[in-house]
Design an enzyme around this catalytic site. Structure first.
Site, mmCIF file in Angstrom:
data_model
loop_
_atom_site.group_PDB
_atom_site.id
_atom_site.type_symbol
_atom_site.label_atom_id
_atom_site.label_comp_id
_atom_site.label_asym_id
_atom_site.label_seq_id
_atom_site.Cartn_x
_atom_site.Cartn_y
_atom_site.Cartn_z
ATOM 1 N N HIS A 161 -11.419 -0.927 -4.509
ATOM 2 C CA HIS A 161 -10.573 -0.210 -5.480
ATOM 3 C C HIS A 161 -9.319 0.369 -4.832
ATOM 4 O O HIS A 161 -8.768 1.348 -5.330
ATOM 5 C CB HIS A 161 -11.355 0.924 -6.170
ATOM 6 C CG HIS A 161 -12.717 0.517 -6.645
ATOM 7 N ND1 HIS A 161 -12.954 0.004 -7.897
ATOM 8 C CD2 HIS A 161 -13.921 0.511 -6.010
ATOM 9 C CE1 HIS A 161 -14.237 -0.279 -8.025
ATOM 10 N NE2 HIS A 161 -14.851 0.012 -6.892
ATOM 11 N N SER A 282 19.070 -3.556 2.525
ATOM 12 C CA SER A 282 19.567 -3.350 1.175
ATOM 13 C C SER A 282 21.079 -3.201 1.246
ATOM 14 O O SER A 282 21.604 -2.690 2.231
ATOM 15 C CB SER A 282 18.932 -2.096 0.595
ATOM 16 O OG SER A 282 19.778 -1.515 -0.363
ATOM 17 N N LYS A 288 16.812 0.820 4.421
ATOM 18 C CA LYS A 288 15.796 -0.113 3.942
ATOM 19 C C LYS A 288 15.551 -1.311 4.859
ATOM 20 O O LYS A 288 16.465 -1.880 5.431
ATOM 21 C CB LYS A 288 16.188 -0.651 2.561
ATOM 22 C CG LYS A 288 16.057 0.337 1.429
ATOM 23 C CD LYS A 288 14.625 0.808 1.202
ATOM 24 C CE LYS A 288 13.809 -0.187 0.443
ATOM 25 N NZ LYS A 288 14.157 -0.257 -0.972
ATOM 26 N N GLU A 295 7.246 -10.988 -0.208
ATOM 27 C CA GLU A 295 7.553 -10.761 -1.626
ATOM 28 C C GLU A 295 7.904 -12.068 -2.324
ATOM 29 O O GLU A 295 7.457 -12.344 -3.440
ATOM 30 C CB GLU A 295 8.725 -9.780 -1.772
ATOM 31 C CG GLU A 295 8.331 -8.338 -1.506
ATOM 32 C CD GLU A 295 9.526 -7.405 -1.593
ATOM 33 O OE1 GLU A 295 9.485 -6.499 -2.417
ATOM 34 O OE2 GLU A 295 10.503 -7.585 -0.830
#
Ligand code: ARG
Length: 464
Positions: A161, A282, A288, A295
């Site tokens: 979980h 970024s 970043k 991804e």
């Protein structure tokens, strides 16, 4: 009707030339030229068989061999003039062959149709590409084995979980990925058995009246046997669907791995570092470092599953035998192959450079009461029923939560207030190291067990 193109009639049967837009609309050469090498390979085997049964003379066969070799060269050099007037890869190559060698070129299509030709080409193509995919997969598996070996003792929290559950070793976690890929490999091998059956000889749909030797052609092309039914072999693309299903599972697995890498690379987890070469920054936020490769892989899994749906829908309404619908099988299939190969490649290149932040992993396992089950098991060994032990440990965890301490940080007196069975030896089992080391049965997370699993897995990859 659009401009009528009078340069070419598609066959003597037609009194009218093909509508100019229809010509573009129905052509597949822009994408099926990818199977040119397989088309030539199939034609050579077919011609050799035709020569063997006396339909082609030795000279004609030799001319075909020379002509096709020259065409292969032209294609490889990028000099072949593909034309949509010749619709698809098959007719382009045949037309060029006839240009080059004349009459023998016109005889090549004896006892054959584009219907069995295209079905053969796709099978040859897929068989080859599955080899490429399997190579990339083995590369990734080896990278996982190396990393797992380095981290056979590295302790991290195991989750259910997405909540800290019990400590595991990072090596064990990586070996779980390895297992998924092993099953993916098996699925590809299994699917290859059905791909490797030869449609040639089915001709348009009913077979041919020439005394062809299908066993000979099958052998020349490395197929395990000729197909059993001509109608079936020109029409069904179940083998391509099966491949795409196997590919969807590979992508689903890569997507899961990606999701974990992305989570672990976040400041909140901070378990790993993905090297700069596999990340981007970024344009607006200077701080970043984004895990682009995982991804993108996660994102690309959707398109492969989409291709699986396309192919299933493509097939489901078709009556026997061949229908032009099947021309639509190529683009989803080619994109599936490209996507899987590229994603596996990116992963295989990236994984050896992923760095585990051992301390953070360790501390995170410590913060989540990961050894609570070990304490319960300890009480069971002292004679308590598991449900009662579960209750006792629940109370101890509550005290830990309230006072912000791990179970191993509670004092012996505090622990004994929950059960008098607890003695000083409890601290050994409350240690993360003790917890993982105790799980030493086959399939368990103990460092030595993980090392044994890695050794066995290495044999498996090497023997591929
Ligand atoms: N380009 C076609 C395909 O991809 C080849 C077979 C065409 N056969 C036909 N009878 N039109 O399926």
């Amino acid at each position: 009707m659009n401009n009528v193109n009078t340069e070419k009639l598609s066959s003597a049967r037609f009194a009218q030339a093909t509508d100019a837009f229809v010509e573009i609309f129905t052509a597949s050469v822009s994408f099926d030229q990818r199977m040119a090498m397989q088309d030539i390979e199939g034609s050579l085997a077919h011609a050799q068989m035709l020569c063997h049964i006396g339909i082609l003379t030795a000279t004609e066969f030799a001319d075909i061999q020379t002509g096709l070799a020259q065409i292969k060269d032209e294609i490889e050099r990028g000099e072949f003039a593909w034309s949509i007037k010749q619709e698809d890869v098959h007719m382009n190559i045949e037309a060029r062959l006839t240009d080059r060698i004349g009459i023998a070129g016109k005889k090549l299509h004896t006892g054959r149709s584009r219907n069995d030709q295209v079905a053969t080409d796709i099978r040859l193509y897929l068989r080859h590409e599955i080899g490429v995919i399997k190579n990339e997969m083995s590369r990734l598996q080896l990278a996982l084995l190396d990393l797992a070996e380095t981290h056979a003792d590295t302790i991290m929290p195991g989750f259910t979980h997405l909540q800290v559950a019990q400590p595991v070793t990072f090596g064990h976690h990586l070996m779980a990925w390895f297992e998924m890929l092993s099953r993916d490999q098996e699925r590809l091998d299994d699917c290859c058995k059905r791909i490797n059956v030869m449609p040639l000889g089915a001709a348009a749909l009913a077979g041919t009246s020439y005394p062809i030797d299908r066993f000979m052609t099958a052998q020349l092309l490395g197929f395990s046997r000729p197909s059993n039914n001509s109608l079936d072999s020109v029409s069904d693309r179940d083998f391509a669907i099966e491949f795409t299903a196997a590919a969807s599972l590979i992508m689903m697995h890569l997507s899961r791995f990606s999701e974990e890498l992305i989570l672990w690379a976040s400041a909140q987890f901070n378990f790993i570092d993905i090297p700069d070469a596999f990340c981007t920054g970024s344009s607006i936020m200077p701080q970043k470092k984004n895990p682009d490769v995982p991804e993108l892989v996660r994102g690309k899994s959707g398109r492969v599953t989409g291709h699986l749906m396309s192919l299933l829908m493509l097939m489901k309404g078709q009556p026997l035998a061949y229908n032009k619908d099947n021309q639509e099988d190529k683009e989803p299939l080619f994109d599936t192959v490209d996507t899987v190969v590229n994603c596996l490649r990116a992963f295989a290149d990236m994984m050896p450079h992923v760095e585990a932040k051992k301390e953070n992993m360790y501390n995170s396992a410590k913060r989540g009461f990961a050894t609570a089950t070990d304490l319960a098991d300890y009480l069971v060994r002292k004679g308590m029923a598991f449900r009662d032990a579960h209750e006792v440990v629940g109370l101890a965890v509550r005290l830990g939560v309230e006072t912000q301490r791990d179970l191993s940080e509670l004092s012996l007196t505090e622990l004994q207030s929950f059960s008098s069975e607890i003695t000083a030896d409890v601290f050994e089992i409350l240690k993360l190291e003790g917890s993982v080391a105790a799980r030493k049965h086959i399939g368990g997370t103990a460092p030595d067990t993980v090392r044994a699993a890695i050794t066995a897995a290495r044999h498996q990859v090497v023997s591929l």
